[in-house]
Scaffold this motif. Structure first.
Motif, PDB file in Angstrom:
ATOM      1  N   ILE A  35      73.800 113.126 -47.348  1.00  0.00           N
ATOM      2  CA  ILE A  35      74.587 111.879 -47.361  1.00  0.00           C
ATOM      3  C   ILE A  35      74.996 111.566 -48.797  1.00  0.00           C
ATOM      4  CG2 ILE A  35      74.564 109.418 -46.820  1.00  0.00           C
ATOM      5  CD1 ILE A  35      72.406 110.070 -44.699  1.00  0.00           C
ATOM      6  N   PRO A  36      76.291 111.527 -49.093  1.00  0.00           N
ATOM      7  CA  PRO A  36      76.733 111.405 -50.493  1.00  0.00           C
ATOM      8  C   PRO A  36      76.165 110.194 -51.229  1.00  0.00           C
ATOM      9  CG  PRO A  36      78.561 112.079 -49.117  1.00  0.00           C
ATOM     10  CD  PRO A  36      77.440 111.771 -48.183  1.00  0.00           C
ATOM     11  N   LEU A  37      76.210 108.999 -50.643  1.00  0.00           N
ATOM     12  CA  LEU A  37      75.723 107.822 -51.359  1.00  0.00           C
ATOM     13  C   LEU A  37      74.240 107.947 -51.658  1.00  0.00           C
ATOM     14  CD1 LEU A  37      76.135 105.034 -52.554  1.00  0.00           C
ATOM     15  CD2 LEU A  37      75.827 104.052 -50.270  1.00  0.00           C
ATOM     16  N   ALA A  38      73.468 108.481 -50.711  1.00  0.00           N
ATOM     17  CA  ALA A  38      72.034 108.670 -50.941  1.00  0.00           C
ATOM     18  C   ALA A  38      71.796 109.653 -52.082  1.00  0.00           C
ATOM     19  CB  ALA A  38      71.365 109.167 -49.665  1.00  0.00           C
ATOM     20  N   ILE A  39      72.601 110.715 -52.125  1.00  0.00           N
ATOM     21  CA  ILE A  39      72.476 111.701 -53.206  1.00  0.00           C
ATOM     22  C   ILE A  39      72.813 111.074 -54.551  1.00  0.00           C
ATOM     23  CG2 ILE A  39      73.523 113.813 -54.132  1.00  0.00           C
ATOM     24  CD1 ILE A  39      73.768 114.763 -51.187  1.00  0.00           C
ATOM     25  N   VAL A  81      85.129 112.574 -37.024  1.00  0.00           N
ATOM     26  CA  VAL A  81      83.767 112.133 -37.339  1.00  0.00           C
ATOM     27  C   VAL A  81      83.332 112.847 -38.604  1.00  0.00           C
ATOM     28  CG1 VAL A  81      81.390 111.970 -36.538  1.00  0.00           C
ATOM     29  CG2 VAL A  81      83.270 111.761 -34.900  1.00  0.00           C
ATOM     30  N   LEU A  82      83.154 112.094 -39.672  1.00  0.00           N
ATOM     31  CA  LEU A  82      82.800 112.684 -40.960  1.00  0.00           C
ATOM     32  C   LEU A  82      81.292 112.898 -41.013  1.00  0.00           C
ATOM     33  CD1 LEU A  82      84.273 113.497 -43.590  1.00  0.00           C
ATOM     34  CD2 LEU A  82      83.569 111.306 -44.542  1.00  0.00           C
ATOM     35  N   GLU A  83      80.914 114.154 -41.107  1.00  0.00           N
ATOM     36  CA  GLU A  83      79.503 114.499 -41.192  1.00  0.00           C
ATOM     37  C   GLU A  83      79.059 114.484 -42.652  1.00  0.00           C
ATOM     38  OE1 GLU A  83      77.548 114.924 -38.685  1.00  0.00           O
ATOM     39  OE2 GLU A  83      79.037 114.995 -37.067  1.00  0.00           O
ATOM     40  N   PRO A  84      77.747 114.413 -42.899  1.00  0.00           N
ATOM     41  CA  PRO A  84      77.258 114.550 -44.282  1.00  0.00           C
ATOM     42  C   PRO A  84      77.629 115.915 -44.863  1.00  0.00           C
ATOM     43  CG  PRO A  84      75.569 113.605 -42.874  1.00  0.00           C
ATOM     44  CD  PRO A  84      76.673 114.061 -41.956  1.00  0.00           C
ATOM     45  N   LEU A  85      77.485 116.046 -46.159  1.00  0.00           N
ATOM     46  CA  LEU A  85      77.802 117.307 -46.830  1.00  0.00           C
ATOM     47  C   LEU A  85      76.803 118.393 -46.422  1.00  0.00           C
ATOM     48  CD1 LEU A  85      78.520 115.910 -50.412  1.00  0.00           C
ATOM     49  CD2 LEU A  85      80.221 116.721 -48.760  1.00  0.00           C
ATOM     50  N   PRO A  86      77.267 119.641 -46.371  1.00  0.00           N
ATOM     51  CA  PRO A  86      76.356 120.742 -46.030  1.00  0.00           C
ATOM     52  C   PRO A  86      75.200 120.832 -47.033  1.00  0.00           C
ATOM     53  CG  PRO A  86      78.643 121.466 -45.998  1.00  0.00           C
ATOM     54  CD  PRO A  86      78.639 120.108 -46.615  1.00  0.00           C
ATOM     55  N   VAL A  87      74.026 121.180 -46.516  1.00  0.00           N
ATOM     56  CA  VAL A  87      72.837 121.314 -47.361  1.00  0.00           C
ATOM     57  C   VAL A  87      72.289 122.726 -47.229  1.00  0.00           C
ATOM     58  CG1 VAL A  87      72.280 118.870 -47.116  1.00  0.00           C
ATOM     59  CG2 VAL A  87      71.266 120.526 -45.543  1.00  0.00           C
ATOM     60  N   PRO A  88      71.545 123.192 -48.247  1.00  0.00           N
ATOM     61  CA  PRO A  88      70.937 124.530 -48.161  1.00  0.00           C
ATOM     62  C   PRO A  88      69.908 124.582 -47.033  1.00  0.00           C
ATOM     63  CG  PRO A  88      70.887 123.670 -50.409  1.00  0.00           C
ATOM     64  CD  PRO A  88      71.256 122.530 -49.530  1.00  0.00           C
ATOM     65  N   SER A  89      69.779 125.746 -46.429  1.00  0.00           N
ATOM     66  CA  SER A  89      68.752 125.899 -45.406  1.00  0.00           C
ATOM     67  C   SER A  89      67.382 125.944 -46.068  1.00  0.00           C
ATOM     68  CB  SER A  89      68.981 127.179 -44.611  1.00  0.00           C
ATOM     69  OG  SER A  89      68.676 128.308 -45.412  1.00  0.00           O
ATOM     70  N   GLU A  90      66.355 125.694 -45.259  1.00  0.00           N
ATOM     71  CA  GLU A  90      64.999 125.713 -45.812  1.00  0.00           C
ATOM     72  C   GLU A  90      64.576 127.114 -46.190  1.00  0.00           C
ATOM     73  OE1 GLU A  90      61.945 123.265 -44.516  1.00  0.00           O
ATOM     74  OE2 GLU A  90      63.206 122.013 -43.252  1.00  0.00           O
ATOM     75  N   GLU A 148      77.325 127.352 -54.317  1.00  0.00           N
ATOM     76  CA  GLU A 148      76.425 126.253 -53.981  1.00  0.00           C
ATOM     77  C   GLU A 148      77.006 125.426 -52.835  1.00  0.00           C
ATOM     78  OE1 GLU A 148      73.578 125.991 -55.097  1.00  0.00           O
ATOM     79  OE2 GLU A 148      73.509 126.935 -57.071  1.00  0.00           O
ATOM     80  N   HIS A 149      76.130 124.789 -52.094  1.00  0.00           N
ATOM     81  CA  HIS A 149      76.564 123.859 -51.066  1.00  0.00           C
ATOM     82  C   HIS A 149      77.120 122.600 -51.727  1.00  0.00           C
ATOM     83  CE1 HIS A 149      73.948 126.538 -48.787  1.00  0.00           C
ATOM     84  NE2 HIS A 149      74.577 126.122 -47.697  1.00  0.00           N
ATOM     85  N   ASP A 150      78.039 121.937 -51.010  1.00  0.00           N
ATOM     86  CA  ASP A 150      78.693 120.767 -51.592  1.00  0.00           C
ATOM     87  C   ASP A 150      77.704 119.659 -51.938  1.00  0.00           C
ATOM     88  OD1 ASP A 150      81.192 121.907 -51.499  1.00  0.00           O
ATOM     89  OD2 ASP A 150      81.720 121.036 -49.549  1.00  0.00           O
ATOM     90  N   SER A 151      76.644 119.508 -51.159  1.00  0.00           N
ATOM     91  CA  SER A 151      75.655 118.475 -51.478  1.00  0.00           C
ATOM     92  C   SER A 151      74.990 118.750 -52.819  1.00  0.00           C
ATOM     93  CB  SER A 151      74.607 118.390 -50.374  1.00  0.00           C
ATOM     94  OG  SER A 151      73.952 119.635 -50.198  1.00  0.00           O
ATOM     95  N   VAL A 152      74.704 120.023 -53.074  1.00  0.00           N
ATOM     96  CA  VAL A 152      74.079 120.404 -54.346  1.00  0.00           C
ATOM     97  C   VAL A 152      75.069 120.216 -55.490  1.00  0.00           C
ATOM     98  CG1 VAL A 152      73.054 122.322 -55.635  1.00  0.00           C
ATOM     99  CG2 VAL A 152      72.497 121.996 -53.211  1.00  0.00           C
ATOM    100  N   VAL A 156      66.403 120.518 -56.193  1.00  0.00           N
ATOM    101  CA  VAL A 156      67.638 119.858 -55.772  1.00  0.00           C
ATOM    102  C   VAL A 156      67.962 120.217 -54.327  1.00  0.00           C
ATOM    103  CG1 VAL A 156      70.125 119.727 -56.160  1.00  0.00           C
ATOM    104  CG2 VAL A 156      68.557 119.660 -58.108  1.00  0.00           C
ATOM    105  N   ALA A 157      67.733 121.467 -53.951  1.00  0.00           N
ATOM    106  CA  ALA A 157      67.966 121.867 -52.566  1.00  0.00           C
ATOM    107  C   ALA A 157      67.059 121.074 -51.626  1.00  0.00           C
ATOM    108  CB  ALA A 157      67.722 123.366 -52.405  1.00  0.00           C
ATOM    109  N   ARG A 158      65.771 120.926 -51.983  1.00  0.00           N
ATOM    110  CA  ARG A 158      64.850 120.133 -51.157  1.00  0.00           C
ATOM    111  C   ARG A 158      65.314 118.682 -51.064  1.00  0.00           C
ATOM    112  NH1 ARG A 158      59.646 119.223 -52.935  1.00  0.00           N
ATOM    113  NH2 ARG A 158      59.991 120.084 -55.020  1.00  0.00           N
ATOM    114  N   LEU A 159      65.739 118.167 -52.197  1.00  0.00           N
ATOM    115  CA  LEU A 159      66.169 116.774 -52.252  1.00  0.00           C
ATOM    116  C   LEU A 159      67.397 116.545 -51.365  1.00  0.00           C
ATOM    117  CD1 LEU A 159      66.253 114.653 -55.451  1.00  0.00           C
ATOM    118  CD2 LEU A 159      68.273 114.727 -54.022  1.00  0.00           C
ATOM    119  N   CYS A 160      68.390 117.449 -51.446  1.00  0.00           N
ATOM    120  CA  CYS A 160      69.608 117.286 -50.638  1.00  0.00           C
ATOM    121  C   CYS A 160      69.302 117.404 -49.148  1.00  0.00           C
ATOM    122  CB  CYS A 160      70.658 118.318 -51.057  1.00  0.00           C
ATOM    123  SG  CYS A 160      71.361 118.025 -52.699  1.00  0.00           S
ATOM    124  N   ARG A 161      68.360 118.325 -48.805  1.00  0.00           N
ATOM    125  CA  ARG A 161      67.960 118.408 -47.398  1.00  0.00           C
ATOM    126  C   ARG A 161      67.288 117.113 -46.960  1.00  0.00           C
ATOM    127  NH1 ARG A 161      66.397 123.683 -48.839  1.00  0.00           N
ATOM    128  NH2 ARG A 161      64.208 123.053 -49.048  1.00  0.00           N
TER     129      ARG A 161
END
Length: 704
Positions: free
Chosen positions: A220-224, A160-169, A182-186, A210-215
């Motif tokens: 999700i890669p396509l959304a990013i 099960v492929l999960e979304p990319l890791p994001v920074p914590s709040e 950096e996290h992969d989403s960033v 960018v961290a807020r945006l990725c969270r």
């Protein structure tokens, strides 16, 4: 001397953008592929299943001597065509009268390869049945599947492929995460942002935004990627603020459902930022099941609200906003680019098209576009652009299928479906889609279409397809129906074709005298009507009958009539038949050198089209020429290559006993010269060649 056959690399596409992250997932996929022959990657739309699976397949490819092969199922609508689509991706001939699954099983049974079935969710039952049939029959086969759901088969391993890791709040520093990598989403956002704005840099407020945006986009890669392209007009801070407002209602609930809603919301947010013409074009482009060119987009989508002059610029705008993917196609008809909507984006556009109340109208325009293309193909086929036209229609096959399905689903459209099928007869036959063409014809004919020229033409077309498959009884039945309609209509062209078909059936059955009489009648009718393409083929079959009957000098003279007819219209396909039958005649004369020259000329053109039956016939001639010329090793190898082509085709020598004697004579000569053991060894080496390498060897390259 020890011979080795080079590894076949497969058909995995080159990556068009950088691949970010997924190191742990790739390690897990590698381990799963080592311990299981069926691995499925699941996850929500836009999470990166295809990219991850393709990277895993590339990394694992060296373990598979016969390569790693991608089968893109995103544009396939009819589950009955799944075996044909897989076969086509593997380069397996689609021309047999056998069930295509049998051909596929036969092809894979002795091969070691990785098959990547991409985007299976809309064909889940068909994919499950396919894999359940193939894996037990092909011990060297491994299958890697992507889809939003697993197949549910025994032994299936699922990642099960999960979304990319994001920074914590909490962010980096005391009480939060450390300030490490950096996290992969960033990283993904920064990479795509730099492609839009080379000056983009992750510093200060931009990093926080960018961290807020990725969270907010759940990693999700396509959304990013959709968000990153808007840095042309917005700052990272503005993007994050707008997304926060847009997504404020997406909270709580099931995590998987929430992520799906996040993806939909990200697409919807991009939709809102577009201009009204861009949104309208997006919706209308959803009628294309796969890729398309600019001319087709104009034909289907343009009207008073979207003037045709706007379409090229709007396509570029949708590429810039990552709604459309550009797919360069240098060899396409007319050159230029092709475009494709990613599946989640196409689904959103299709929903919007329905909301607009335009679905039926736009899909009918899509059908009309490819009906017109089929008519144009038929009108322009015989001439110097045959290979280019064949390549163009190979690329348009998903659109042709969609147009045919539109006609099959609507009673008032059946006649248009028959016209598409009949107009593409010279695509189904020479370009390697005999089985699929016949399948569509049989489905359409089962709907009891009204009598008329369109039905008559479809009947003679499907009769000819059946004959080439060696199914002469079906060909005879279709011919009888065609003849009744032709006589009722008094159509000279249809009557000529009826004679041609009857003569071809007699040729396959070895009834040479009656075949000659029918072919002479067909030629007279065609000559009086001035129908050059059909006349060329009539001369060819007539020459072939004469060779098989032993009238070599008359066969040479008739082959020259065939050649002259083809040359008048620069008809390369017709010329390849003239070369083939002349090669046979030269063998009968004992002129092996001339036979090789003509046989290679025939093979050269037929290989460019993908005419597998024609290629096999030419290879058989070259095998016998080698054996007669004293090179038994080459003869045995070429006979092995020919057998492998016929094996996927179904019936050797299209069921003709006379043509099969070419193979029998070659085998007898080679065995006599080499002995049984050496013959079997060389024959096996020929069978093991890839088509590309085998054809190169047949054309005179050294065996290595």
């Amino acid at each position: 001397m020890t011979h080795t056959v080079e590894r076949n690399p497969g058909n995995l596409p080159a990556e068009i953008s950088s691949f970010v992250g997924r190191h742990e997932e790739l390690d897990r996929l590698s381990a799963l592929l080592r311990r299981s022959r069926l691995v499925t990657v699941t996850g929500i739309g836009g999470v990166g299943k295809t990219r991850t699976a393709l990277r895993a397949a590339e990394l694992a490819g060296a373990r598979f001597p016969d390569g790693a092969w991608l089968v893109d199922l995103s544009g396939l609508q009819d589950p009955d065509l799944l075996p044909h689509t897989v076969s086509r991706a593997l380069g397996v001939a689609d021309q047999s009268a056998r069930r295509q699954m049998e051909v596929l099983v036969d092809f894979l049974s002795e091969r070691s390869l990785l098959l990547v079935l991409d985007t299976c969710e809309h064909l889940l039952d068909a994919c499950s049945a396919l894999v359940e049939t193939l894996l037990p029959a092909a011990p060297g086969l491994h299958v890697l599947v992507t889809g939003r759901r697993q197949l549910g088969l025994p032994g299936e391993q699922v990642l099960v492929l999960e979304p990319l890791p994001v920074p914590s709040e909490a962010g980096p520093g005391p009480g939060g995460e450390d300030a490490g990598p950096e996290h992969d989403s960033v990283i993904l956002f920064a990479d795509r942002a730099a492609a839009v704005d080379p000056a983009f840099c992750l510093t200060g407020p931009t990093r926080d935004a960018v961290a807020r945006l990725c969270r907010r986009l759940d990693g999700i890669p396509l959304a990013i990627e959709l968000a990153a392209v808007w840095l042309r007009t917005l700052t990272a801070e503005e993007l994050a603020d707008r997304l926060a407002r847009r997504f404020s209602l997406l909270t709580g609930g099931d995590r998987g459902l929430a992520r799906h809603e996040t993806m939909r919301a990200a697409i919807g947010w991009s939709h809102e930022l577009l201009t009204p013409p861009e949104r309208l074009l997006w919706a209308r482009l959803s009628a294309f099941p796969h890729d398309f060119d600019t001319a087709s987009a104009i034909r289907v989508c343009a009207d008073e609200r979207l003037p045709s002059a706007w379409i090229p610029g709007l396509l570029e705008s949708l590429v810039e906003t990552s709604i459309l993917l550009r797919e360069p196609c240098e060899g396409s008809f007319g050159g230029g680019s092709r475009y494709r909507l990613p599946v989640p984006i196409r689904e959103y556009g299709a929903d919007w098209l329905t909301e607009l109340g335009e679905r039926e109208r736009v899909h009918r325009l899509h059908r009309d576009c490819f009906l017109e293309l089929a008519r144009r193909y038929e009108a322009e086929w015989h001439g110097p652009t045959e290979v280019v036209w064949c390549g163009r229609m190979q690329r348009e096959l998903p659109n042709i299928r969609a147009a045919l399905e539109f006609c099959l689903d609507r009673p008032g459209e059946h006649a248009f479906g028959l016209e598409i099928f009949g107009s593409l007869f010279l695509f189904w036959l020479p370009c390697g889609h005999i089985r699929e063409g016949r399948l569509y014809a049989e489905r359409l004919l089962a709907l009891d279409p009204a009598p008329g020229p369109v039905l008559t033409k479809a009947l003679w077309a499907v009769a000819r397809l059946a004959i080439v498959q060696g199914d002469t009884e079906a060909g005879r039945l279709y011919h009888e129906r065609c003849l009744r309609h032709a006589e009722r209509q008094g159509d000279p062209s249809a009557l000529a074709t009826a004679d041609y078909i009857a003569g071809t059936i007699r040729m396959v059955r070895g009834e040479f005298d009656s075949a000659v009489r029918l072919l002479e009648s067909a030629a007279r009718r065609y000559e009086s009507n001035g129908e050059q393409g059909d006349l060329t083929m009539t001369y060819f079959v007539h020459a072939l009958v004469l060779v098989l009957r032993g009238d070599v000098d008359d066969a040479v003279a008739m082959s020259e009539r065939c050649r002259s007819s083809a040359l008048r219209h620069l008809d390369g396909w017709g010329l390849s038949f003239a070369d083939y039958v002349r090669a046979l005649a030269e063998l009968r004369r004992g002129a092996t050198g001339s036979a090789v020259e003509y046989g290679r000329a025939s093979l050269r053109f037929k290989a460019r089209l993908g005419d597998s039956a024609g290629c096999a016939l030419a290879v058989d001639v070259l095998a016998l020429a080698a054996a007669l010329g004293g090179d038994a090793e080459r003869g045995a190898r070429l006979l092995g290559l020919g057998q492998e082509i016929w094996r996927t085709f179904g019936i050797p020598a299209i069921g003709s006993e006379g043509l099969r004697r070419t193979r029998d004579m070659c085998e007898s000569l080679a065995r006599q010269e080499l002995g049984d053991h050496a013959y079997e060894r060389e024959h096996a080496l020929g069978r093991a060649l890839s088509l590309e390498r085998g054809f190169a060897y047949a054309m005179g390259e050294d065996f290595c």
